[in-house]
Design a protein around this motif. Structure first.
Motif, PDB file in Angstrom:
ATOM      1  N   UNK A 341      -1.540  32.643  -9.300  1.00 17.02           N
ATOM      2  CA  UNK A 341      -2.372  32.288 -10.447  1.00 17.02           C
ATOM      3  C   UNK A 341      -3.818  32.710 -10.328  1.00 17.02           C
ATOM      4  N   UNK A 342      -4.272  33.102  -9.125  1.00 15.40           N
ATOM      5  CA  UNK A 342      -5.675  33.460  -8.938  1.00 15.40           C
ATOM      6  C   UNK A 342      -5.789  34.699  -8.057  1.00 15.40           C
ATOM      7  N   UNK A 343      -6.714  35.573  -8.418  1.00 19.13           N
ATOM      8  CA  UNK A 343      -7.104  36.711  -7.590  1.00 19.13           C
ATOM      9  C   UNK A 343      -8.609  36.687  -7.361  1.00 19.13           C
ATOM     10  N   UNK A 344      -9.361  36.459  -8.450  1.00 16.24           N
ATOM     11  CA  UNK A 344     -10.818  36.516  -8.360  1.00 16.24           C
ATOM     12  C   UNK A 344     -11.446  35.463  -9.257  1.00 16.24           C
ATOM     13  N   UNK A 345     -12.687  35.102  -8.941  1.00 22.72           N
ATOM     14  CA  UNK A 345     -13.459  34.140  -9.722  1.00 22.72           C
ATOM     15  C   UNK A 345     -14.877  34.662  -9.866  1.00 22.72           C
ATOM     16  N   UNK A 346     -15.393  34.621 -11.080  1.00 23.82           N
ATOM     17  CA  UNK A 346     -16.784  34.986 -11.320  1.00 23.82           C
ATOM     18  C   UNK A 346     -17.628  33.715 -11.170  1.00 23.82           C
ATOM     19  N   UNK A 356     -18.783  37.962 -18.883  1.00 23.01           N
ATOM     20  CA  UNK A 356     -17.982  38.589 -19.928  1.00 23.01           C
ATOM     21  C   UNK A 356     -17.391  39.920 -19.473  1.00 23.01           C
ATOM     22  N   UNK A 357     -18.153  40.657 -18.686  1.00 26.07           N
ATOM     23  CA  UNK A 357     -17.756  42.014 -18.316  1.00 26.07           C
ATOM     24  C   UNK A 357     -16.834  42.056 -17.103  1.00 26.07           C
ATOM     25  N   UNK A 358     -16.951  41.062 -16.206  1.00 24.13           N
ATOM     26  CA  UNK A 358     -16.164  41.077 -14.980  1.00 24.13           C
ATOM     27  C   UNK A 358     -15.389  39.774 -14.814  1.00 24.13           C
ATOM     28  N   UNK A 359     -14.450  39.802 -13.870  1.00 23.26           N
ATOM     29  CA  UNK A 359     -13.721  38.584 -13.493  1.00 23.26           C
ATOM     30  C   UNK A 359     -14.086  38.201 -12.067  1.00 23.26           C
ATOM     31  N   UNK A 360     -15.240  38.709 -11.602  1.00 23.98           N
ATOM     32  CA  UNK A 360     -15.814  38.245 -10.363  1.00 23.98           C
ATOM     33  C   UNK A 360     -15.301  38.911  -9.112  1.00 23.98           C
ATOM     34  N   UNK A 361     -15.497  38.200  -7.999  1.00 19.33           N
ATOM     35  CA  UNK A 361     -15.152  38.678  -6.667  1.00 19.33           C
ATOM     36  C   UNK A 361     -13.797  38.148  -6.227  1.00 19.33           C
ATOM     37  N   UNK A 362     -13.063  38.921  -5.413  1.00 16.38           N
ATOM     38  CA  UNK A 362     -11.803  38.406  -4.867  1.00 16.38           C
ATOM     39  C   UNK A 362     -12.042  37.151  -4.043  1.00 16.38           C
ATOM     40  N   UNK A 363     -11.057  36.258  -4.036  1.00 15.22           N
ATOM     41  CA  UNK A 363     -11.139  35.047  -3.236  1.00 15.22           C
ATOM     42  C   UNK A 363     -11.178  35.402  -1.746  1.00 15.22           C
ATOM     43  N   UNK A 364     -11.722  34.531  -0.904  1.00 17.11           N
ATOM     44  CA  UNK A 364     -11.652  34.757   0.532  1.00 17.11           C
ATOM     45  C   UNK A 364     -10.203  34.944   0.980  1.00 17.11           C
ATOM     46  N   UNK A 365      -9.970  35.935   1.812  1.00 13.64           N
ATOM     47  CA  UNK A 365      -8.616  36.219   2.266  1.00 13.64           C
ATOM     48  C   UNK A 365      -7.826  37.084   1.308  1.00 13.64           C
ATOM     49  N   UNK A 366      -8.488  37.583   0.263  1.00 18.46           N
ATOM     50  CA  UNK A 366      -7.835  38.405  -0.757  1.00 18.46           C
ATOM     51  C   UNK A 366      -8.437  39.803  -0.758  1.00 18.46           C
ATOM     52  N   UNK A 367      -7.596  40.815  -0.761  1.00 20.57           N
ATOM     53  CA  UNK A 367      -8.054  42.193  -0.853  1.00 20.57           C
ATOM     54  C   UNK A 367      -7.662  42.752  -2.222  1.00 20.57           C
ATOM     55  N   UNK A 368      -8.573  43.502  -2.822  1.00 22.09           N
ATOM     56  CA  UNK A 368      -8.305  44.179  -4.094  1.00 22.09           C
ATOM     57  C   UNK A 368      -8.666  45.645  -3.932  1.00 22.09           C
ATOM     58  N   UNK A 369      -7.792  46.519  -4.396  1.00 19.12           N
ATOM     59  CA  UNK A 369      -8.088  47.943  -4.406  1.00 19.12           C
ATOM     60  C   UNK A 369      -7.683  48.530  -5.747  1.00 19.12           C
ATOM     61  N   UNK A 370      -8.253  49.666  -6.071  1.00 15.25           N
ATOM     62  CA  UNK A 370      -7.926  50.381  -7.303  1.00 15.25           C
ATOM     63  C   UNK A 370      -7.224  51.679  -6.918  1.00 15.25           C
ATOM     64  N   UNK A 371      -6.034  51.888  -7.474  1.00 17.91           N
ATOM     65  CA  UNK A 371      -5.215  53.037  -7.105  1.00 17.91           C
ATOM     66  C   UNK A 371      -5.030  53.982  -8.280  1.00 17.91           C
ATOM     67  N   UNK A 372      -5.016  55.269  -7.977  1.00 13.55           N
ATOM     68  CA  UNK A 372      -4.763  56.282  -8.982  1.00 13.55           C
ATOM     69  C   UNK A 372      -3.281  56.444  -9.250  1.00 13.55           C
ATOM     70  N   UNK A 373      -2.921  57.323 -10.201  1.00 11.01           N
ATOM     71  CA  UNK A 373      -1.511  57.492 -10.586  1.00 11.01           C
ATOM     72  C   UNK A 373      -0.595  57.878  -9.435  1.00 11.01           C
ATOM     73  N   UNK A 374      -1.135  58.588  -8.429  1.00 14.22           N
ATOM     74  CA  UNK A 374      -0.322  59.017  -7.297  1.00 14.22           C
ATOM     75  C   UNK A 374      -0.463  58.087  -6.090  1.00 14.22           C
ATOM     76  N   UNK A 375      -1.180  56.995  -6.277  1.00  6.33           N
ATOM     77  CA  UNK A 375      -1.292  56.012  -5.207  1.00  6.33           C
ATOM     78  C   UNK A 375      -2.555  56.090  -4.384  1.00  6.33           C
ATOM     79  N   UNK A 376      -3.378  57.104  -4.589  1.00  4.62           N
ATOM     80  CA  UNK A 376      -4.601  57.227  -3.808  1.00  4.62           C
ATOM     81  C   UNK A 376      -5.582  56.116  -4.175  1.00  4.62           C
ATOM     82  N   UNK A 377      -6.271  55.573  -3.167  1.00  5.30           N
ATOM     83  CA  UNK A 377      -7.261  54.532  -3.414  1.00  5.30           C
ATOM     84  C   UNK A 377      -8.520  55.173  -3.985  1.00  5.30           C
TER      85      UNK A 377
END
Length: 537
Positions: A341-346, A356-377
């Motif tokens: 139910x939770x990933x990040x909190x602003x 309004x623009x963001x949903x904040x920072x990842x919770x402690x112990x949580x990693x977030x990455x952004x991946x392209x169509x082929x999986x590259x970070x």
């Protein structure tokens, strides 16, 4: 009218030893907060000590009812103290809770009950004029392993909540305590069902340890604290209502004020009468209160904390929450069922544009990455699929290895299906969806499910459903159809409303000669989304 309750200026700290399982959570809250008010539901007011006693009685009843460790127990009912005690009692007896959406039709509820393997169902009669138990059993749907039904309210005889509790009087307290002591942090505490773009719901198992660690962290980040008074508008079948509501309140000594349904008139009165300090819900809840003509007549000065999300949140709404409702602390958040139910909190002190623009920072112990169509970070500032890893991310779906393999990548990374961007500070923004899901008033709607229902209408040959912005609900469904005979919007609305929960019913219908498809015949929804938003091609 109830007398106002005051928030203590210096709340005491919780005890040093936090509970390891949900089975020990009520007694932990009783030891920490004792005679302080835990719950107000109608004329009933319970202290944390009394609530622990009620949950223990419900656990003994569960044992008497034959509920065994590992059994699945479903609850299909609106928010109430009975929901809380039935659910926590069953979990305290070792069962895994399966909450069922109260907006579901019997066929939808039966699907979750059957595939979850639930042996017992807690439900009720009389909510919004309906009868869940009667309609479910009269539907003729396969209910799988379901062996018994207990009516939390509106029942009589052997099926009533009162009879259920009476049976538990024969179970020694030592037996209940022993059952609770044998539950381990790694045991499954609940299974929440979510849906994908195929429309088939998927069960997400979640453990006691994951739940307690995640919502203790969440409660700290949103500044929930002892003495707060939290109006629980979010339905308990959702993580926002059950975990960020009931469980967080028990962890932090917060008074629970459950509401069976959203009614702006009643909520305004209750916020004033009960000196509510915390209110959380989708943007539609806050829109309704801010624009209510009688709002100025109600004293909302106790409100300090407001939380929202589940849809786009304009900066103007954040400012209105702070000015019109007077809540100085506002937060937005992002999560999904697969992440508990939770990933990040602003943060609550962020400026309105950031909220309004963001949903904040990842919770402690949580990693977030952004991946392209082929999986590259991808680097900061580049949009791609949001992927999440952490202790609270599910290991997979119940009895669905194919869906698990698609969603969980090697190394434990969860593919969210959402498109987002990380800025240089690490703040996450959600910009679009890879999946077609849209959010109506805080409830997830899945186009494939709606399209499948529309295609059963004799006049519909082809169908596509997309989400479009709506000021009040965040988003609503818009349907584009190819028809073989004349059909009105009213007829299509009635057709879908008979077969689906109301929030899934499209608000607009447009007939086209053909739906846009590529050379391979794949449906192209991008132009339909632009049309639904009133944008030029």
């Amino acid at each position: 009218m109830t007398s106002p309750r005051q928030t203590p200026q210096v709340p005491p700290p919780p005890p040093q030893s936090a509970p390891a399982t949900l089975a020990r959570l009520p007694e932990y809250a009783a030891a920490a907060y004792g005679d302080r008010e835990a719950l107000a539901d109608g004329e009933v007011r319970w202290s944390f000590a009394r609530l622990a006693e009620e949950v223990a009685a419900a656990a003994r009843a569960a044992i008497a009812h034959g509920i065994r460790p590992g059994d699945r127990v479903a609850v299909w009912a609106p928010n109430s103290r009975q929901w809380i005690t039935a659910a926590l009692g069953a979990v305290g007896a070792g069962a895994a809770l399966v909450p069922v959406n109260t907006r579901y039709k019997p066929a939808e509820a039966a699907d979750v009950i059957r595939r979850s393997g639930a042996r017992v169902l807690f439900t009720e009669r009389g909510f919004l004029g309906g009868d869940y138990a009667r309609d479910l059993h009269a539907s003729g749907e396969d209910l799988g392993a379901l062996a018994s039904t207990v009516l939390l309210r509106g029942g009589a005889g052997a099926e009533s909540w009162e009879a259920y509790l009476r049976a538990g009087e024969s179970v020694p307290e030592a037996e209940r305590a022993g059952r609770a002591a044998r539950i381990r942090p790694g045991d499954v505490a609940d299974v929440l069902y979510t849906s994908g773009t195929t429309g088939r719901s998927k069960g997400v198992p979640y453990t006691h340890g994951q739940t307690l660690r995640l919502y203790a962290s969440w409660a700290d980040l949103v500044t929930l604290r002892p003495g707060d008074r939290y109006l629980l508008v979010n339905p308990f079948f959702h993580t926002f209502g059950y975990k960020a509501g009931v469980l967080a309140c028990l962890l932090r000594g917060v008074t629970m004020l459950p509401e069976a349904r959203y009614d702006a008139d009643r909520i305004l009165r209750r916020m004033a009468d009960e000196r509510v300090t915390c209110l959380m819900g989708p943007p539609t809840v806050f829109h309704g209160l801010i624009r209510h003509p009688d709002r100025p007549a109600h004293d909302l000065s106790a409100l300090r904390l407001a939380g929202t999300g589940a849809a786009s949140v304009p900066a103007s709404l954040v400012e209105e929450i702070r000015t019109a409702l007077g809540a100085p602390e506002v937060f937005t958040a992002y999560g999904l069922t697969e992440s508990g139910g939770v990933v990040s909190v602003c943060p609550t002190d962020a400026d309105a544009p950031t909220l309004a623009r963001t949903v904040g920072l990842p919770l402690p112990g949580t990693e977030v990455r952004i991946a392209g169509p082929l999986g590259a970070v991808l680097p900061a500032g580049e949009p791609g699929e949001v992927q999440v890893r952490g202790y609270h991310v599910t290991a997979g779906y119940v009895d669905d290895p194919a869906a698990t393999a698609e969603a969980i990548l090697p190394g434990g990374w969860l593919r969210t299906g959402d498109i987002g961007v990380l800025d240089g500070r690490g703040y996450l923004s959600i910009t679009d969806r890879l999946k077609d899901m849209y959010v109506v008033g805080g409830f997830n709607a899945y186009p494939a499910e709606v399209e499948n229902v529309l295609l059963t209408h004799p006049a519909v040959a082809d169908a596509a459903v997309v989400g479009a912005p709506d000021e009040r609900l965040g988003e609503v469904g818009v349907a584009y159809l190819v028809t073989t005979a004349p059909v009105t919007a009213g007829e299509l609305t009635a057709w879908t409303r008979e077969r689906l929960a109301n929030f899934k019913v499209p608000r607009r219908f447009t007939v086209l000669e053909e739906l846009p498809r590529n050379a391979g015949g794949k449906l192209l929804k991008a132009p339909l989304r632009r049309a639904a938003r009133g944008e030029s091609a």
